[in-house]
Design a protein around this motif. Sequence first.
Motif, PDB file in Angstrom:
ATOM      1  N   GLY A 276     138.156-100.348-104.611  1.00 48.84           N
ATOM      2  CA  GLY A 276     139.527 -99.913-104.408  1.00 48.84           C
ATOM      3  C   GLY A 276     139.648 -98.485-103.919  1.00 48.84           C
ATOM      4  N   CYS A 277     138.540 -97.745-103.865  1.00 49.83           N
ATOM      5  CA  CYS A 277     138.573 -96.355-103.403  1.00 49.83           C
ATOM      6  C   CYS A 277     138.404 -96.292-101.882  1.00 49.83           C
ATOM      7  N   THR A 278     138.903 -95.225-101.278  1.00 49.32           N
ATOM      8  CA  THR A 278     138.678 -94.996 -99.859  1.00 49.32           C
ATOM      9  C   THR A 278     137.251 -94.494 -99.652  1.00 49.32           C
ATOM     10  N   GLU A 279     136.804 -94.447 -98.396  1.00 47.89           N
ATOM     11  CA  GLU A 279     135.455 -93.942 -98.100  1.00 47.89           C
ATOM     12  C   GLU A 279     135.326 -92.482 -98.507  1.00 47.89           C
ATOM     13  N   VAL A 280     136.387 -91.720 -98.275  1.00 52.61           N
ATOM     14  CA  VAL A 280     136.356 -90.300 -98.651  1.00 52.61           C
ATOM     15  C   VAL A 280     136.222 -90.152-100.159  1.00 52.61           C
ATOM     16  N   GLU A 281     136.981 -90.955-100.914  1.00 52.56           N
ATOM     17  CA  GLU A 281     136.900 -90.899-102.377  1.00 52.56           C
ATOM     18  C   GLU A 281     135.526 -91.338-102.873  1.00 52.56           C
ATOM     19  N   SER A 282     134.978 -92.384-102.268  1.00 48.47           N
ATOM     20  CA  SER A 282     133.654 -92.866-102.671  1.00 48.47           C
ATOM     21  C   SER A 282     132.597 -91.795-102.469  1.00 48.47           C
ATOM     22  N   GLU A 283     132.681 -91.077-101.360  1.00 49.32           N
ATOM     23  CA  GLU A 283     131.717 -90.007-101.087  1.00 49.32           C
ATOM     24  C   GLU A 283     131.906 -88.847-102.060  1.00 49.32           C
ATOM     25  N   GLU A 284     133.148 -88.539-102.398  1.00 54.77           N
ATOM     26  CA  GLU A 284     133.418 -87.461-103.367  1.00 54.77           C
ATOM     27  C   GLU A 284     132.812 -87.802-104.727  1.00 54.77           C
ATOM     28  N   LEU A 285     132.962 -89.033-105.146  1.00 52.65           N
ATOM     29  CA  LEU A 285     132.414 -89.462-106.431  1.00 52.65           C
ATOM     30  C   LEU A 285     130.885 -89.425-106.416  1.00 52.65           C
ATOM     31  N   LYS A 286     130.290 -89.796-105.295  1.00 53.19           N
ATOM     32  CA  LYS A 286     128.829 -89.766-105.175  1.00 53.19           C
ATOM     33  C   LYS A 286     128.312 -88.333-105.257  1.00 53.19           C
ATOM     34  N   GLN A 287     128.998 -87.417-104.573  1.00 51.21           N
ATOM     35  CA  GLN A 287     128.580 -86.013-104.609  1.00 51.21           C
ATOM     36  C   GLN A 287     128.674 -85.433-106.011  1.00 51.21           C
ATOM     37  N   LEU A 288     129.689 -85.837-106.753  1.00 49.27           N
ATOM     38  CA  LEU A 288     129.816 -85.370-108.139  1.00 49.27           C
ATOM     39  C   LEU A 288     128.645 -85.869-108.977  1.00 49.27           C
ATOM     40  N   ARG A 289     128.261 -87.100-108.752  1.00 48.94           N
ATOM     41  CA  ARG A 289     127.132 -87.673-109.491  1.00 48.94           C
ATOM     42  C   ARG A 289     125.849 -86.903-109.205  1.00 48.94           C
ATOM     43  N   TYR A 290     125.660 -86.517-107.970  1.00 46.77           N
ATOM     44  CA  TYR A 290     124.460 -85.760-107.601  1.00 46.77           C
ATOM     45  C   TYR A 290     124.515 -84.318-108.105  1.00 46.77           C
ATOM     46  N   ALA A 291     125.707 -83.822-108.388  1.00 44.94           N
ATOM     47  CA  ALA A 291     125.845 -82.432-108.851  1.00 44.94           C
ATOM     48  C   ALA A 291     125.375 -82.247-110.288  1.00 44.94           C
ATOM     49  N   PHE A 292     125.199 -83.366-111.011  1.00 44.77           N
ATOM     50  CA  PHE A 292     124.747 -83.282-112.398  1.00 44.77           C
ATOM     51  C   PHE A 292     123.316 -83.801-112.481  1.00 44.77           C
ATOM     52  N   PRO A 293     122.321 -82.917-112.548  1.00 45.57           N
ATOM     53  CA  PRO A 293     120.917 -83.355-112.514  1.00 45.57           C
ATOM     54  C   PRO A 293     120.519 -84.220-113.698  1.00 45.57           C
ATOM     55  N   TRP A 294     121.211 -84.089-114.842  1.00 44.62           N
ATOM     56  CA  TRP A 294     120.835 -84.873-116.009  1.00 44.62           C
ATOM     57  C   TRP A 294     121.238 -86.336-115.878  1.00 44.62           C
ATOM     58  N   TRP A 295     122.075 -86.653-114.867  1.00 45.71           N
ATOM     59  CA  TRP A 295     122.441 -88.056-114.680  1.00 45.71           C
ATOM     60  C   TRP A 295     121.397 -88.709-113.779  1.00 45.71           C
ATOM     61  N   ARG A 296     120.590 -89.591-114.363  1.00 43.48           N
ATOM     62  CA  ARG A 296     119.408 -90.101-113.661  1.00 43.48           C
ATOM     63  C   ARG A 296     119.743 -91.095-112.556  1.00 43.48           C
ATOM     64  N   GLU A 297     120.744 -91.940-112.766  1.00 43.74           N
ATOM     65  CA  GLU A 297     121.052 -92.986-111.794  1.00 43.74           C
ATOM     66  C   GLU A 297     121.949 -92.417-110.685  1.00 43.74           C
ATOM     67  N   LYS A 298     121.408 -92.297-109.474  1.00 41.35           N
ATOM     68  CA  LYS A 298     122.146 -91.681-108.366  1.00 41.35           C
ATOM     69  C   LYS A 298     122.686 -92.712-107.376  1.00 41.35           C
TER      70      LYS A 298
END
Length: 500
Positions: A276-298
């Motif tokens: 349900g998210c736009t491509e821009v929103e999906s990319e924003e969420l992915k970048q946030l996930r990568y910004a936290f090194p302790w989150w293993r699943e990227k």
Amino acid sequence: MEAVRSERNAEKLPPLQGPVMQRTRLQVWFIRVCSSILIWTCLVQLAAVGELWHPGVLTGYTGPTKMSAHREGALPPSPPPFVPARRYTSNGFLRVTCNGGLNQMRSAICDMVTIARLLNLTLLVPELDKTSFWADPSNFEDIFDVGHFIDSLRDEVRIIKRLPKRLGLRYGYQPLAMPPVSWSNEQYYLQQILPLFDKHKVIHFNRTDSRLANNGISLELQKLRCRVNFQALKFTPEIEALGNKLIGIIKQKGPYLALHLRYEMDMLAFSGCTHGCTEVESEELKQLRYAFPWWREKEILSEEKRSNGLCPLTPEETALILQALGFHKDTQIYIASGEIYGNQRRLAALRAAFPNIVKKEMLLASDDLRQFQNHSSQMAALDFMVSVASDIFVPTYDGNMARVVEGHRRNLGFKKTFQLDRRKLVELLDLHQKGTLSSDEFSVSVRLAHERRMGQPAQRRVIANKPKEEEYFYSNPQECLCEGITCADSFAPGNKTISK
């Protein structure tokens, strides 16, 4: 005065012999006893009068008078007297730093108290997470009533606010820092952790999420987990007062459904759910996930997770499910969550289906909420209170808040709580949106799928060697929900009542 004079006269007289001396001493003793009784009687009478006009003047309780408590309607009664402290030789000091959001930390605190009791340790008041996504600077005493926490558990565990100076870092003492193994049983703590206190008088558990097993724990300890959760962990008076005020405002408008709409930025980013998210929103969420090194699943396949029921329902999907479950358009719905990702655009379909939607920010004055701003855990505490008190609770994802609220509602008499089968719902939603299922067929299928998923008494589901997949202890603490030797019979299929 007569007693004093009698004593003085007795001291001035020369020593007497025989019966005269014995009578004089007996009279002095009798007068002293009578005076003591009279003084204590007066004190008791004063205390009784004091309680009528100013409760707490003599007991130390500084709460409101009984009349003002009646006017406010939501103020708590005077606290019960302290339970006797349990006497035991402490094997060491346990320091814990909780990680995660409010309800993950709440469950962890219950576990840490239980572990301290098992190992005969002295527990330091738990430290809360300040470094996670939410960056909430709150300390334990900013959210929970620390005095009540310590005093209400003193018959089980000794809890202190700080280490003795001799064991502090300023004196060169370095505690052993370690995370205990997840989902561990009593034997792990007795055999692996307890011996460490022979060498290290202080051990620091630097991660506390899910460190005690759901099952296979002794009944006494399971009940202690419940006692901490349901009784010892009270919110601060400020949070309790504002939470009760919020509940009162909502109930003035009639019954309400609390919807834990877990469609927030952190949830979507770390789960990888972008349906349900736009491509821009999906990319924003992915970048946030990568910004936290302790989150293993990227790298996460969103549609695969959704098909397996591992994603929260979207606001649009939630509107369809609530309609299918039979909720009317005028149902009052309280959204118990933070900021919805996509804001009003994503809430449009839900508001169109259910216009009577409210949030705490809509019902409370900005002055009321100002002290809680930028403190996500304190704001979450308000949502927690409203959710527990609601007539019906519907979480769109089975995260920590959903599970802990469900457990509280079971403890309050199995209040209706929908445990949505998201895997089944995604299948039905896709069929309905493709036109394969009519609206009526969709509605019937959704209701049939949830006939036995509304918080009724049920045995906690156990999956051997898969603790992450089995039912969480705090969502269904069955050991604490019934009494007597026929407890297991209360959870038989079709049995809708339980002996409390």
